[in-house]
Design an enzyme around this catalytic site. Structure first.
Site, PDB file in Angstrom:
ATOM      1  N   GLU A  10      -5.833  -7.286  -4.096  1.00  0.00           N
ATOM      2  CA  GLU A  10      -6.674  -6.606  -5.079  1.00  0.00           C
ATOM      3  C   GLU A  10      -5.788  -5.828  -6.059  1.00  0.00           C
ATOM      4  O   GLU A  10      -4.997  -4.975  -5.647  1.00  0.00           O
ATOM      5  CB  GLU A  10      -7.622  -5.647  -4.349  1.00  0.00           C
ATOM      6  CG  GLU A  10      -8.567  -4.912  -5.252  1.00  0.00           C
ATOM      7  CD  GLU A  10      -9.309  -3.808  -4.506  1.00  0.00           C
ATOM      8  OE1 GLU A  10      -9.512  -3.964  -3.278  1.00  0.00           O
ATOM      9  OE2 GLU A  10      -9.667  -2.810  -5.133  1.00  0.00           O
ATOM     10  N   SER A  48     -10.335  -2.922  -9.786  1.00  0.00           N
ATOM     11  CA  SER A  48     -11.780  -2.844  -9.572  1.00  0.00           C
ATOM     12  C   SER A  48     -12.399  -2.426 -10.882  1.00  0.00           C
ATOM     13  O   SER A  48     -12.033  -1.380 -11.425  1.00  0.00           O
ATOM     14  CB  SER A  48     -12.118  -1.804  -8.498  1.00  0.00           C
ATOM     15  OG  SER A  48     -11.737  -2.257  -7.236  1.00  0.00           O
ATOM     16  N   ARG A  74       0.861  -1.186   0.000  1.00  0.00           N
ATOM     17  CA  ARG A  74       0.000   0.000   0.000  1.00  0.00           C
ATOM     18  C   ARG A  74       0.894   1.231   0.000  1.00  0.00           C
ATOM     19  O   ARG A  74       1.566   1.501   0.989  1.00  0.00           O
ATOM     20  CB  ARG A  74      -0.902   0.010   1.238  1.00  0.00           C
ATOM     21  CG  ARG A  74      -1.913   1.140   1.265  1.00  0.00           C
ATOM     22  CD  ARG A  74      -2.752   1.084   2.516  1.00  0.00           C
ATOM     23  NE  ARG A  74      -3.627  -0.084   2.536  1.00  0.00           N
ATOM     24  CZ  ARG A  74      -4.824  -0.129   1.956  1.00  0.00           C
ATOM     25  NH1 ARG A  74      -5.289   0.929   1.360  1.00  0.00           N
ATOM     26  NH2 ARG A  74      -5.542  -1.217   2.004  1.00  0.00           N
ATOM     27  N   ARG A 133       0.985  -4.269  -6.730  1.00  0.00           N
ATOM     28  CA  ARG A 133       0.581  -5.594  -6.273  1.00  0.00           C
ATOM     29  C   ARG A 133       0.785  -6.635  -7.371  1.00  0.00           C
ATOM     30  O   ARG A 133       0.988  -7.813  -7.082  1.00  0.00           O
ATOM     31  CB  ARG A 133      -0.862  -5.559  -5.794  1.00  0.00           C
ATOM     32  CG  ARG A 133      -0.978  -4.718  -4.525  1.00  0.00           C
ATOM     33  CD  ARG A 133      -2.398  -4.529  -4.092  1.00  0.00           C
ATOM     34  NE  ARG A 133      -2.487  -3.575  -2.996  1.00  0.00           N
ATOM     35  CZ  ARG A 133      -3.611  -3.001  -2.603  1.00  0.00           C
ATOM     36  NH1 ARG A 133      -4.745  -3.304  -3.216  1.00  0.00           N
ATOM     37  NH2 ARG A 133      -3.605  -2.145  -1.610  1.00  0.00           N
TER      38      ARG A 133
END
Length: 420
Positions: free
Chosen positions: A347, A350, A275, A388
RNA sequence: GGAGGUGUAGCAUAAUUGGUAAUGCACCGGUCUUGAAAACCGGCGUCCUCACGGACUUGGGGGUUCGAGUCCCUCCACCUCCGCCA
């Protein structure tokens, strides 16, 4: 933003959406203001019509050299009343807008109902979690020993949470971006390269403001926000426009850095690239006709996940439940990639259909063949965010020697077959 | 940063001393035609209204005035020139 007409006709649906998404929003007050405004419009417009008639009479009187004093007196009175009415109207409209801007989008009927991630639905999964016959490392260990990135030195430059990629790490980052851009351009997306700082109005259009203000970097002196996603500048390309039916659908792909304050999320969740405040992302954005938007969402999600497939990574597609859905979305699929070193799903994308929610805020419409104006539907999804993705690549393709194999399709972009 | 200029509908062009936005092209529909073109008729910026109607609209906002495309202030964008900088 929802149409006031929709709220007027479906107050209980809207109230339920507010509750399900855990938002604030006062449907009763909205309906009260709406009623007041429509009454005011009626009254003020009647006075304006009277004023326009009176003006014509003055012109007529002047032309005939008649005395117009009485008429001018009447105009004065009307003008004063209209000024007051308009002022009241402006104020009421402003109040209504302040309330409307806090009302979230309504979830699509196909969205699973639930409050948190436990009610999300796994739609499909590809591949299997890789197994290793040696003790595996995390991306942070790998990246540090292979000198792909350097978080200690990065902190000297910008504080924690800003990655510094070095050598082959920098090359990998650049290679991933180019690979993803080329891939989507080949599939018909038009590449755009946008400004990375945006006006407040642009952020209201996409729904970042007012809700996510605390998560945005803001340059006060110039009244500009650093973009948290390319969704903001790309969606705003057509803000205030009327598109023709022929040019739809519009498919854009854009690379951009993304800046997020990530207020209040410190701890081990922020280790390494998990993050960060600044990261790179390739984003897909679509402007489509309403009747095709759910079809387009499926295609957009497939396009985004095909990057993971091409890279041979283990991933799954998750349909978010109502409680997990973002403020502006009507439906959303998350793409999660398996990170063996972290031993969990991450994740990386999206993919959302906003229906007309953003288009209404951004005032993006199109003219149908029959001449009618209608709001477009907007969609977007990451394809993909690099940090990620890099974590999954490093951890999935690590060897017992501590090196990392590069997937074949990426090799031309990185110029290496293995990082060692 | 400084000086000057420009901004009217998709495009292009009008609007006496302030009296409430005109016209052409393009586009859509119709008539006519075997079909098309041409010609003609209608539409051709937005909103409210079941409708009839009405209101709004000259880059944005504000002011003067009974009344502003027109006068004043301010912000924005673009163009020209000067300065500065990569």
């Amino acid at each position: 933003m929802l149409s006031i007409k929709y709220i007027r006709e479906n107050p209980e649906v809207v109230q339920a959406a507010i509750s399900n998404k855990g938002e604030k929003g006062d449907v009763h007050e909205i309906l009260r203001l709406d009623k007041k405004i429509r009454q005011l419009i009626h009254d003020v417009e009647a006075k304006k019509a009277e004023k326009n008639r009176t003006n014509s009479q003055i012109v007529e009187a002047n032309r005939n050299s008649q005395d117009a004093d009485q008429l001018i007196k009447k105009m004065k009175k009307l003008s004063a009343e209209i000024k007051m009415g308009d002022s009241d109207l402006t104020q009421s409209r402003h109040q209504l807008n302040e309330l409307l801007i806090w009302v979230p989008n309504i979830p699509h009927e196909s969205v699973p109902v639930g409050v948190d991630e436990s009610t999300n639905v796994e739609v499909r999964m590809r591949g299997e979690a890789p197994t290793f016959d040696f003790e595996i490392k995390t991306h942070l260990d790998l990246g540090t020993s292979l000198h792909l990135f350097d978080f200690e030195r990065a902190a000297k430059i910008s504080g924690s949470g800003f990655p510094l990629f070095t050598g082959k790490g920098a090359k990998l980052e650049r290679g991933l971006i180019n690979f993803m851009l080329d891939y989507h351009v080949q599939r018909g997306y038009k590449e755009v390269y946008t400004p990375f700082m945006t006006l407040p109005a642009a952020n209201e259009a996409t729904g970042q403001l007012p809700k996510l203000k605390e998560d945005m970097y803001f340059v006060e002196r110039d009244n500009l926000y650093l973009i948290p996603t390319a969704e903001v500048p790309v969606t705003n390309i057509h803000r205030g426009e009327i598109l023709s039916e022929d040019e739809l659908p519009i498919h854009y792909v854009a690379f951009s850095p993304c800046f997020r304050r990530e207020a209040g999320s410190y701890g081990k969740e922020t280790r390494g690239l998990l993050r960060v405040h600044q990261f790179n992302k390739v984003e897909l954005v679509k402007f489509v006709k309403p009747e095709t938007s759910y079809q387009e969402l499926e295609r957009l999600t497939r396009d985004a996940e095909s990057i993971l497939k091409e890279l041979g990574l283990h991933y799954r597609v998750v349909a978010l439940s109502t409680g997990e859905l973002s403020f502006a979305a009507a439906k959303c699929y998350d793409l999660e990639v398996w990170a063996p070193g972290e031993n969990r799903w991450l994740e990386v994308s999206s993919c959302s259909n906003y229906e007309s929610f953003q288009a209404r805020r951004a005032n993006i419409r199109y003219r149908r063949k029959d001449g009618k104006l209608e709001f477009v539907h907007t969609l977007n999804g990451s394809a993909l965010a690099t940090p990620r993705l890099t974590i999954a690549l490093l951890e999935t393709y690590q060897t017992d020697e501590g090196s990392v194999m590069i997937p074949e399709i990426l090799q031309p972009y990185v110029g290496e077959t293995v990082l060692k």
